[in-house]
Design a protein around this motif. Structure first.
Motif, PDB file in Angstrom:
ATOM      1  N   LYS A 148     -71.774  72.159  -8.122  1.00 57.43           N
ATOM      2  CA  LYS A 148     -71.268  71.039  -7.705  1.00 57.43           C
ATOM      3  C   LYS A 148     -71.289  69.963  -8.925  1.00 57.43           C
ATOM      4  O   LYS A 148     -70.492  69.333  -9.326  1.00 57.43           O
ATOM      5  CB  LYS A 148     -71.615  70.107  -6.426  1.00 57.43           C
ATOM      6  N   MET A 149     -72.609  69.822  -9.538  1.00 60.84           N
ATOM      7  CA  MET A 149     -72.936  68.864 -10.606  1.00 60.84           C
ATOM      8  C   MET A 149     -72.336  69.264 -11.965  1.00 60.84           C
ATOM      9  O   MET A 149     -71.655  68.722 -12.708  1.00 60.84           O
ATOM     10  CB  MET A 149     -74.425  68.883 -10.939  1.00 60.84           C
ATOM     11  N   LEU A 150     -72.216  70.707 -12.032  1.00 56.96           N
ATOM     12  CA  LEU A 150     -71.453  71.168 -13.123  1.00 56.96           C
ATOM     13  C   LEU A 150     -69.981  71.120 -13.210  1.00 56.96           C
ATOM     14  O   LEU A 150     -69.446  70.934 -14.134  1.00 56.96           O
ATOM     15  CB  LEU A 150     -71.970  72.804 -13.377  1.00 56.96           C
ATOM     16  N   GLU A 151     -69.396  71.353 -11.924  1.00 53.79           N
ATOM     17  CA  GLU A 151     -68.210  70.861 -11.589  1.00 53.79           C
ATOM     18  C   GLU A 151     -67.695  69.481 -12.141  1.00 53.79           C
ATOM     19  O   GLU A 151     -66.679  69.356 -12.750  1.00 53.79           O
ATOM     20  CB  GLU A 151     -67.907  71.250 -10.088  1.00 53.79           C
ATOM     21  N   GLY A 152     -68.433  68.721 -11.768  1.00 54.78           N
ATOM     22  CA  GLY A 152     -68.314  66.988 -12.192  1.00 54.78           C
ATOM     23  C   GLY A 152     -68.333  67.108 -13.603  1.00 54.78           C
ATOM     24  O   GLY A 152     -67.581  66.237 -13.973  1.00 54.78           O
ATOM     25  N   ALA A 153     -69.320  67.711 -14.018  1.00 52.59           N
ATOM     26  CA  ALA A 153     -69.468  67.489 -15.728  1.00 52.59           C
ATOM     27  C   ALA A 153     -68.220  67.974 -16.346  1.00 52.59           C
ATOM     28  O   ALA A 153     -67.762  67.452 -17.183  1.00 52.59           O
ATOM     29  CB  ALA A 153     -70.850  68.374 -16.002  1.00 52.59           C
ATOM     30  N   LYS A 154     -67.662  69.073 -15.895  1.00 49.54           N
ATOM     31  CA  LYS A 154     -66.372  69.492 -16.451  1.00 49.54           C
ATOM     32  C   LYS A 154     -65.419  68.586 -16.295  1.00 49.54           C
ATOM     33  O   LYS A 154     -64.616  68.250 -17.440  1.00 49.54           O
ATOM     34  CB  LYS A 154     -66.057  70.871 -15.960  1.00 49.54           C
ATOM     35  N   LEU A 155     -65.187  67.850 -15.431  1.00 48.20           N
ATOM     36  CA  LEU A 155     -64.121  66.859 -15.079  1.00 48.20           C
ATOM     37  C   LEU A 155     -64.283  65.751 -15.979  1.00 48.20           C
ATOM     38  O   LEU A 155     -63.548  65.114 -16.435  1.00 48.20           O
ATOM     39  CB  LEU A 155     -64.154  66.299 -13.628  1.00 48.20           C
ATOM     40  N   VAL A 156     -65.558  65.265 -16.276  1.00 50.94           N
ATOM     41  CA  VAL A 156     -65.938  64.202 -17.042  1.00 50.94           C
ATOM     42  C   VAL A 156     -65.527  64.619 -18.500  1.00 50.94           C
ATOM     43  O   VAL A 156     -64.706  63.817 -19.410  1.00 50.94           O
ATOM     44  CB  VAL A 156     -67.381  63.788 -17.057  1.00 50.94           C
ATOM     45  N   ARG A 157     -65.706  65.814 -18.944  1.00 51.13           N
ATOM     46  CA  ARG A 157     -65.363  66.300 -20.218  1.00 51.13           C
ATOM     47  C   ARG A 157     -64.042  66.294 -20.493  1.00 51.13           C
ATOM     48  O   ARG A 157     -63.349  65.785 -21.405  1.00 51.13           O
ATOM     49  CB  ARG A 157     -65.894  67.751 -20.499  1.00 51.13           C
ATOM     50  N   GLU A 158     -63.249  66.992 -19.518  1.00 47.43           N
ATOM     51  CA  GLU A 158     -61.879  67.214 -19.617  1.00 47.43           C
ATOM     52  C   GLU A 158     -60.938  65.909 -19.555  1.00 47.43           C
ATOM     53  O   GLU A 158     -60.029  65.744 -20.228  1.00 47.43           O
ATOM     54  CB  GLU A 158     -61.288  68.140 -18.645  1.00 47.43           C
ATOM     55  N   ASN A 159     -61.514  64.808 -18.887  1.00 49.67           N
ATOM     56  CA  ASN A 159     -60.786  63.662 -18.613  1.00 49.67           C
ATOM     57  C   ASN A 159     -61.398  62.521 -19.600  1.00 49.67           C
ATOM     58  O   ASN A 159     -60.919  61.505 -19.355  1.00 49.67           O
ATOM     59  CB  ASN A 159     -60.794  63.338 -17.208  1.00 49.67           C
ATOM     60  N   ASN A 160     -62.208  62.901 -20.427  1.00 45.45           N
ATOM     61  CA  ASN A 160     -62.869  61.680 -21.331  1.00 45.45           C
ATOM     62  C   ASN A 160     -63.252  60.400 -20.441  1.00 45.45           C
ATOM     63  O   ASN A 160     -62.743  59.427 -20.699  1.00 45.45           O
ATOM     64  CB  ASN A 160     -61.878  61.564 -22.128  1.00 45.45           C
ATOM     65  N   VAL A 161     -64.035  60.612 -19.313  1.00 47.28           N
ATOM     66  CA  VAL A 161     -64.528  59.685 -18.312  1.00 47.28           C
ATOM     67  C   VAL A 161     -65.378  58.655 -19.075  1.00 47.28           C
ATOM     68  O   VAL A 161     -66.084  58.700 -19.743  1.00 47.28           O
ATOM     69  CB  VAL A 161     -65.076  60.496 -17.275  1.00 47.28           C
ATOM     70  N   ASP A 162     -65.050  57.442 -18.779  1.00 46.16           N
ATOM     71  CA  ASP A 162     -65.727  56.114 -19.148  1.00 46.16           C
ATOM     72  C   ASP A 162     -66.978  55.829 -18.403  1.00 46.16           C
ATOM     73  O   ASP A 162     -67.757  55.083 -18.795  1.00 46.16           O
ATOM     74  CB  ASP A 162     -64.830  55.166 -19.459  1.00 46.16           C
TER      75      ASP A 162
END
Ligand code: NZQ
Ligand code: ZN
Length: 390
Positions: free
Chosen positions: A77-91
């Protein structure tokens, strides 16, 4: 205070009934893309999700959701979240939930811009210092209390494939930038979870208290917090919407593990090491696992730190020492704690937590070893586990 220490806490706390009002101003300090991290749905049922979304919308944020972060958060789940952060340039990663969600948010922060596929091994197993890769700021709106994750660098993640649950304490840069603590948000926590969180607080205090032989300010602080939490939980069980009791428990939890009472303490943490592996095998609630393990653990190690267990019995549990040996007083203190735990509905056997007898050697052998008054071996841990099996 015998031993040198450094103390820094990087998290800003907003506490109270109106604390969520501060979210808007805080959000304005960050960019447009917000990862909203939350659990299995409690925040949708109790209305906290709607309140947070309304503020995010008012601030014109682009919200990316990472939902379904379950208790004992999984590496996958943590890696799934990390992917979302990368793909969406999360601030900013905004965690809305209990310790599992906040811990996972910190893990997402560390993993999102890490290059390589060994992030868990490197930072949670080997505990390597953080590299210079980008970290995304984390903040929290807390809905369940116990872990102290809202004001510390802890992040406990489970590799469910290899049955390893490891905690890592990250430096202040990974601490939540701000945490919003509204005691009213905890009113809907079921009793089982609430008392599990309370034993977690008690355990954090004991892991720090049962170490050292000095006259330490931290021990006096711990005794005060401990007495407050065991008094307040009785009120909260009878009256779950008692604001004063809930707010006391909430702040007790935060100060129990924000490093303040660790100052100049050598500390123990072996009960936590054992519980982490118990959870890795059973997925039990963290505080309940701690409760079951603590009774036989302390009955085993008390003789190595007798003076402190006598003090614990007298100061916390008001054991009358007249005509008794130190051993009798110390053991009576542990008996009082067990009686209190049972009265509150806390779990005291591994069987109730889903462990089988066959699991016990694997759990014992996979624990990280340590200790406060006594360094325990894998064989001793197995005996401790057998003594709380049923
Ligand atoms: O997932 P949802 O649907 O949100 O439900 C959660 C979850 O099922 C529910 N809950 C939370 N807030 C609620 C609510 N239900 C109704 N109303 C609300 N307001 O409660 C359940 C348990 O939540 P969880 O976050 O798992 O509990 P807790 O805060 O005890 O966190 C446990 C995790 O933290 C780790 C533990 O090992 C465990 O993985 N720890 C983290 C530490 C740290 N960061 O320093 C230290 C601790 O020693 C601990 O190891
Ligand atoms: Zn804990």
């Amino acid at each position: 205070m015998k031993y040198d220490f450094s103390f820094q806490n990087a998290t800003k706390i907003y506490f109270g009934k109106d604390s969520l009002n501060n979210l808007e101003a805080e959000l304005n300090n960050y960019g447009k893309n917000i990862l909203l991290a939350y659990g299995g749905g409690s925040i949708k049922r109790n209305g906290i999700y709607d309140k947070v979304i309304a503020i995010l919308n008012k601030c014109n944020k682009n919200v990316i959701e990472c939902s379904g972060i379950l208790p004992n958060p999984a590496l996958s789940k943590m890696l799934e979240g990390a992917k979302l952060v990368r793909e969406n340039n999360v601030d900013l990663i905004l965690a809305v939930g209990g310790g599992s969600v906040v811990d996972c948010a910190k893990g997402i922060s560390v993993a999102s811009h890490y290059e390589g596929d060994d992030v868990f091994q490197r930072y949670w197993v080997d505990c390597a210092p953080l590299g210079d890769h980008k970290l995304v700021p984390v903040a929290s709106v807390l809905t369940m209390v116990g872990t102290g994750s809202e004001m510390n660098g802890g992040s406990v993640i489970s590799d469910t494939v290899n049955k390893i649950k490891n905690g890592r304490v990250f430096p202040p840069i990974v601490y939540p930038k701000f945490s919003i603590l509204n005691p009213e948000f905890t009113y809907t926590v079921p009793k089982y979870q609430m008392v599990s969180g309370v034993f977690d607080i008690m355990s954090h205090l004991m892991e720090q208290y049962f170490s050292g032989d000095d006259d330490n300010t931290s021990d006096y602080l711990i005794e005060g917090i401990y007495k407050n939490v065991i008094r307040a939980v009785k009120i909260a069980i009878e009256d779950p919407t008692n604001y004063e009791a809930r707010s006391n428990i909430m702040w007790d939890a935060t100060v129990a593990l924000n490093q303040l009472v660790a100052c100049s303490k050598t500390q123990d943490w072996e009960v936590h090491m054992i519980e982490h592996q118990l959870s890795a095998y059973t997925d039990c609630a963290h505080g309940m696992g701690l409760c079951a393990i603590s009774m036989p653990y302390y009955r085993y190690i008390y003789k190595f730190g007798l003076h402190k267990f006598v003090r614990f019995a007298k100061e916390i549990w008001k054991v009358d020492a007249t005509g008794k040996t130190d051993e009798q007083v110390a053991l009576e203190g542990i008996d009082c704690m067990e009686k209190f735990a049972k009265e509150c509905g806390m779990v005291t056997t591994l069987k109730e937590l889903g462990a089988t007898k066959e699991m016990l050697p694997d759990i014992a052998n996979s624990c990280i070893l340590g200790g406060g008054y006594k360094e325990v071996t894998h064989e001793e841990i197995l005996e401790i586990l057998k003594n709380c099996y049923e």
